[in-house]
Design a protein around this motif. Structure first.
Motif, short mmCIF file in Angstrom:
data_model
loop_
_atom_site.label_atom_id
_atom_site.label_comp_id
_atom_site.label_asym_id
_atom_site.label_seq_id
_atom_site.Cartn_x
_atom_site.Cartn_y
_atom_site.Cartn_z
N ARG A 149 15.24 14.02 -46.20
CA ARG A 149 15.35 15.48 -46.17
C ARG A 149 14.05 16.14 -45.70
NH1 ARG A 149 18.71 13.51 -50.04
NH2 ARG A 149 20.84 14.28 -49.98
N ASP A 160 14.28 17.58 -38.80
CA ASP A 160 15.49 18.40 -38.95
C ASP A 160 16.08 18.68 -37.58
OD1 ASP A 160 17.34 20.39 -39.49
OD2 ASP A 160 15.83 21.93 -39.93
N ASP A 203 19.32 19.57 -36.83
CA ASP A 203 20.32 20.63 -36.70
C ASP A 203 19.81 22.00 -37.13
OD1 ASP A 203 20.31 20.47 -39.42
OD2 ASP A 203 22.38 19.79 -39.65
N GLY A 204 18.53 22.09 -37.46
CA GLY A 204 17.93 23.40 -37.69
C GLY A 204 18.43 24.13 -38.92
N ASP A 205 18.65 23.40 -40.02
CA ASP A 205 19.02 24.11 -41.26
C ASP A 205 17.91 24.03 -42.32
OD1 ASP A 205 19.16 21.48 -41.98
OD2 ASP A 205 21.21 21.54 -42.77
N GLY A 206 16.75 23.53 -41.91
CA GLY A 206 15.64 23.48 -42.85
C GLY A 206 15.58 22.19 -43.65
N ASP A 261 17.53 15.41 -41.42
CA ASP A 261 18.86 14.80 -41.31
C ASP A 261 18.79 13.47 -40.57
OD1 ASP A 261 18.53 15.78 -38.65
OD2 ASP A 261 19.34 17.70 -39.31
N ARG A 274 25.35 17.50 -45.15
CA ARG A 274 24.22 18.31 -44.66
C ARG A 274 23.27 17.46 -43.83
NH1 ARG A 274 22.86 20.40 -50.60
NH2 ARG A 274 23.53 18.24 -50.89
N GLY A 315 11.47 21.21 -37.61
CA GLY A 315 12.76 21.76 -37.18
C GLY A 315 12.55 23.16 -36.65
N VAL A 330 13.55 26.02 -38.07
CA VAL A 330 13.42 27.09 -39.06
C VAL A 330 12.48 26.63 -40.18
CG1 VAL A 330 15.73 28.01 -38.59
CG2 VAL A 330 15.42 26.31 -40.40
N HIS A 379 12.77 23.26 -46.18
CA HIS A 379 13.24 23.46 -47.56
C HIS A 379 12.11 23.47 -48.59
CE1 HIS A 379 13.10 19.13 -48.91
NE2 HIS A 379 12.92 19.01 -47.63
#
Ligand code: GLC
Length: 545
Positions: A30, A34, A36-39, A42, A87, A441, A443, A446
């Motif tokens: 995690r 990143d 896919d750019g969701d923070g 992956d 995710r 990533g 954005v 997390h």
């Protein structure tokens, strides 16, 4: 031999003993990359960085859990052992990662978490819906409470994350969890638990996985007879008599796992996370069991010549006895990064230090990094296998000042906000010098990264010969040429110096003191610090050939 199973994707080299001298790079999925750019990092992100890992020179990657999980404990609360967290991607993405790794001759190790499931696992949900005494509850450890109406926990056992290790359910029974309440412990005396995990090992092995890291391996066998006896995981006895940890019965479980791992060609490797004293830890590593067990002694040792020598001697002797290979670990996802540990005054309580947000006592970052580089080069010269934690190749420091409201570690909540926990070594790693998450990533990540992270990024360090990344690359390339066999001969090089010869004239010399020492004769292969006037500077390691 005709019954051996060979999956579609295999690495190009097929040495069955590859793990004995491997450098294994731990990915905390995690927080790695990143795509896919969701923070959140992956699987596709990891795949995109396989060329980086291959060029770094590692032999294998170990993936911390990437399975579906409510993330009560960073993914070590697994809701489904045979799937990818949506995710983080899909099983197809995972297959693509394994293929890419194997094409680069990098092996893949996955984490398996057998001591407990997530409380959202279908088994635990079924156990909650079923009655006391039911087969559904028998997969876990449900017991009646103590006190006149069972209102007290069955025993005084405490959770690793603080508080009681028992939680009560609405019908009045209690269930055991050595970690968070969202991580109910399985009952490994139940045959259905055993056979299901063996199927999980086959599931990933069939997909081409080369090995497994076994979480809390020393916790699976428990003495649940009454009256319950006290447990002390911090000072485990050498006779296996603790009720919860490192009991002799646990070895039968891993003997049957070995049978499953040996169904494959080459046999699947495995490494135990077993926090047990060295003479007992190596039992998990016997060839009839997992093959390796993590040696965590250097996580607890100061940067000191005699401490290192003692740890090395003890572990090499223990491995020789068990027929395993030694393992060396300086950092992982559970401890303060070694570049930071070594920059704190000796004896600093890192939990207390983190509570000051890293402001007290004084952290000497330069010294920490200098010592970390020296320690790394030393362990990479040792016989056996080295585990490298993502970001240590950049010399990353612990992120000690994460705002309290963003902390994720269950320790923070379970200790009533008195222990911050492990998030500081889990912040996403910096790939570029700038950008919203330093190339992790598109954005904000997390967990927030320190503002100065860009200076330690892969981009910043790639072109710099003096960088820690360049040191790791050079050391791993040289090690590939040099590393073989178990032979180590100590060389007496004076107080504060740890020196040994391996084979064919390969020597490693570490100066733990602060004053330069004379450099022994030989041609320099790689050094952790600048060598001037035929001297090895303080807090530095050199390899000579
Ligand atoms: C292991 C993991 C740690 C986790 C714990 C419970 O010690 O390394 O991260 O919290 O097990 O699964």
């Amino acid at each position: 031999m005709s019954t051996l199973r060979t999956p579609a994707s295999t690495p190009r080299t097929t040495d069955p003993d590859w793990w004995r001298n491997a450098v294994v790079y731990q990915v905390y999925p995690r927080s790695f990359a990143d795509a896919d750019g969701d923070g959140l990092g992956d699987v596709a992100g990891i795949t995109s960085r396989v060329p980086y890992l291959a060029s770094l020179g590692v032999d294998a990657i170990w993936l911390s859990p990437f399975f579906p999980s409510p993330l009560a404990d960073g993914g070590y609360d697994v809701a489904d052992y045979r799937a990818v967290d949506p995710r983080l991607g899909t099983l197809d993405d995972f297959d693509a990662l394994v293929r890419a790794a194997h094409e680069h001759d990098v092996r893949v190790i996955v984490d398996v978490v057998p001591n407990h499931t997530s409380s959202s696992h279908v088994w635990f949900q079924a156990a909650l819906a079923a009655a006391p005494g039911s087969p559904e509850r028998a997969r876990y450890v449900f017991r009646d409470g103590a006190g006149p109406s069972g209102e007290q926990p069955p025993s005084d056992w405490v959770s690793n994350f603080g508080g009681s290790a028992w939680t009560r359910v609405p019908d009045g029974q209690w269930y055991l969890h050595l970690f968070a309440p969202e991580q109910p412990d399985l009952d490994w005396s139940n045959p259905s638990v055993r056979s299901d995990f063996e199927d999980t090992l086959r599931f990933w092995s069939d997909r081409g996985v080369d090995g497994f890291r076994v979480d809390v391996a020393h916790g699976l066998a428990k003495d649940l007879s009454t009256p319950y006896r006290p447990s002390n995981e911090h000072a485990l006895p050498l006779d296996g008599s603790d009720p919860l940890y490192d009991r002799d019965e646990v070895h039968a479980i891993f003997e049957s796992w070995r049978t499953v791992l040996d169904e494959y060609d080459p046999p699947r490797a495995a490494v135990a996370e077993a926090w047990a004293p060295a003479p007992r830890r190596v039992l998990y590593a016997r060839p009839t069991e997992l093959g390796q067990a993590f040696n965590f002694d250097l996580l607890e040792a100061p940067f000191d010549a005699s401490a290192f020598r003692t740890v090395i001697d003890r572990n090499l002797a223990a491995s020789r006895e068990s027929g395993a290979s030694s393992t060396w670990v300086l950092s992982n996802h559970d401890v303060v990064r070694h570049a930071t540990r070594y920059g704190l005054p000796d004896g600093t309580d890192t939990d207390a230090w983190l509570m000051t947000d890293g402001t007290q006592p004084t952290l000497d970052r330069e010294r920490g990094l200098r010592r970390a580089r020296a320690a790394t080069l030393l362990v990479l010269a040792l016989p056996g296998s080295s585990y490298v934690y993502q970001g240590e190749e950049l010399g990353l420091q612990e992120a000690a000042a994460i705002p309290h409201d963003l902390l994720q570690d269950p320790k923070w909540i379970r200790t009533g906000h008195t222990v911050k926990g492990r998030d500081g070594c889990r912040v996403p790693i910096p790939w570029t010098t700038s950008g919203p998450s330093f190339g992790f990533g598109a954005v904000a990540p997390h967990l927030p990264q320190p503002a100065d992270f860009g200076a330690s990024s892969v981009e910043a360090e790639s072109g710099d010969e003096s960088s820690t990344l360049s040191l790791y690359r050079a050391a791993l390339a040289a090690r590939r040429q040099l590393q073989r066999g178990e032979l180590l001969e100590w060389i007496d090089a004076g107080d504060g110096v740890v020196a040994f010869a391996r084979h064919d004239g390969w020597r490693s010399v570490t100066n733990f003191g602060t004053e330069p020492v004379a450099l022994p004769a030989g041609s320099v292969v790689v050094s952790s610090g600048p060598l001037t006037d035929g001297a090895l500077p303080g807090e530095a390691t050199v390899w000579l050939a």
